[in-house]
Design an enzyme around this catalytic site. Structure first.
Site, PDB file in Angstrom:
ATOM      1  N   TYR A  35     -52.728  -4.736 -41.232  1.00 54.44           N
ATOM      2  CA  TYR A  35     -53.045  -6.131 -41.598  1.00 54.44           C
ATOM      3  C   TYR A  35     -52.518  -7.303 -40.634  1.00 54.44           C
ATOM      4  O   TYR A  35     -51.424  -7.521 -40.531  1.00 54.44           O
ATOM      5  CB  TYR A  35     -52.548  -6.411 -42.807  1.00 54.44           C
ATOM      6  CG  TYR A  35     -53.143  -7.576 -43.635  1.00 54.44           C
ATOM      7  CD1 TYR A  35     -54.028  -8.402 -43.117  1.00 54.44           C
ATOM      8  CD2 TYR A  35     -52.565  -7.832 -45.026  1.00 54.44           C
ATOM      9  CE1 TYR A  35     -54.515  -9.384 -43.817  1.00 54.44           C
ATOM     10  CE2 TYR A  35     -53.114  -9.119 -45.580  1.00 54.44           C
ATOM     11  CZ  TYR A  35     -54.146  -9.909 -45.205  1.00 54.44           C
ATOM     12  OH  TYR A  35     -54.721 -10.982 -45.649  1.00 54.44           O
ATOM     13  N   LYS A  66     -57.355  -4.534 -40.646  1.00 55.00           N
ATOM     14  CA  LYS A  66     -57.748  -5.893 -41.523  1.00 55.00           C
ATOM     15  C   LYS A  66     -57.635  -7.153 -40.703  1.00 55.00           C
ATOM     16  O   LYS A  66     -56.320  -7.256 -40.559  1.00 55.00           O
ATOM     17  CB  LYS A  66     -57.226  -5.766 -42.790  1.00 55.00           C
ATOM     18  CG  LYS A  66     -57.716  -7.116 -43.628  1.00 55.00           C
ATOM     19  CD  LYS A  66     -56.955  -7.178 -44.998  1.00 55.00           C
ATOM     20  CE  LYS A  66     -57.390  -8.456 -45.580  1.00 55.00           C
ATOM     21  NZ  LYS A  66     -56.750  -8.715 -46.964  1.00 55.00           N
TER      22      LYS A  66
END
Length: 315
Positions: free
Chosen positions: A141, A169
């Site tokens: 992330y 992400k």
């Protein structure tokens, strides 16, 4: 199921909902409401991410975090479940992964350590340690607005060959950053972490979206992602940009929880400090954008029915 099959199954999911954590007025977790929300997402075919920033994961105790994961995994839903791993203490994060390895989850969302702002070497070590501990595929992330540091391309290059390193992400909001990841880290699938940027990033090769908006509009957001990935971008503006702007007018998930409560999806809009509902101005446009999304989705549904009837008629 082996790791390759796990990754194959995860790659079938183009929309992950960063699920909110519903709470009662006294601040305790509302597990009945949590079950209803999880089932609603599964009905829409959306993967579920638990305990991220939208789920206020870092505001929950370890026991509460564990109870949330146990609650949702016991439902035996027909969609995959991803669990967020975030914080500062590496040993604590590895211990958390070790616990979750024993549950019926399907993946992890690994966040950069908050506040510390490590460099390439430190981040490479951090992620490698977590990847080694995990027994399920992991999504890295990149969220510099919360972690304070952008994950360097060199760090992703260092870890992209790890068998557990499945996806990224990308939530920097910077197209150049995403393109650099895409060019230099081809082994990693990329998902947008910015709802409003999905139409722009689809053309850059993202696999899908990890969404806040899908909490409120699970089916409509699913359709939004489908259209973006199909290149039908002209159908998405400005309604989705307006909706996302309204959701992020204050820190997430304040507006999301308020609107979900207005719609009856949440029993209460309670948040954990330092987030507080009163941050949101009364002139918040939430009801207006909800109506706009409903009209947009209904128009897409009606069009699909007409097209289906035409196809049947031809046959």
């Amino acid at each position: 199921m082996n790791l390759t099959n796990h990754i194959t199954n995860l790659n079938h999911i183009s929309l992950w909902t960063a699920l909110v954590t519903p709470m009662r007025p006294d601040g305790a977790i509302d597990f009945d409401n949590l079950i209803a929300l999880a089932r609603l997402q599964a009905k829409a075919g959306n993967g579920i991410t638990l305990l991220g920033s939208t789920g206020e994961g870092l505001a929950l105790t370890l026991d509460e975090q564990l109870a949330v994961v146990q609650c949702v995994t016991k439902l035996s839903l027909n969609v995959p479940i991803m669990v967020a791993v975030g914080g500062y203490n590496l040993a604590a994060q590895k211990a958390w992964i070790k616990q979750c390895n024993q549950m019926a989850i399907h993946g992890y969302l690994l966040t950069s350590p908050i506040y510390a702002k490590p460099g390439t070497v430190g981040l490479s070590h951090w992620f490698n340690e977590l990847l080694e501990q995990a027994t399920f595929p992991c999504m890295i992330y990149n969220v510099p607005s919360r972690s304070g540091v952008t994950i360097p391309v060199s760090t992703l290059q260092n870890i992209q060959h790890h068998p557990n390193c499945w996806a990224l992400k990308e939530a920097s909001g910077d197209l150049a950053t995403l393109l650099a990841y895409r060019q230099h880290c081809p082994k990693i699938e990329i998902y947008s972490g910015e709802d409003a940027m999905m139409p722009y990033l689809a053309a850059a090769g993202v696999k899908g979206l990890v969404s806040v908006a899908a909490n409120i509009w699970p089916q409509a957001t699913h359709r939004y992602v489908e259209l973006a990935l199909a290149g039908q971008h002209h159908e998405l503006f400005p309604v989705w940009q307006n909706a996302v702007d309204a959701l992020f007018q204050v820190a997430s998930p304040i507006a999301t929880k308020v609107l979900m409560t207005m719609k009856g999806q949440l029993n209460h809009s309670r948040l954990r400090a330092p987030l507080i509902e009163q941050e949101l101005d009364s002139e918040n446009r939430l009801a207006e954008v909800d109506q706009q999304i409903s009209r947009w989705f209904n128009s897409k549904q009606n069009l699909a029915i007409i097209e289906n009837k035409q196809v049947i008629g031809v046959k």
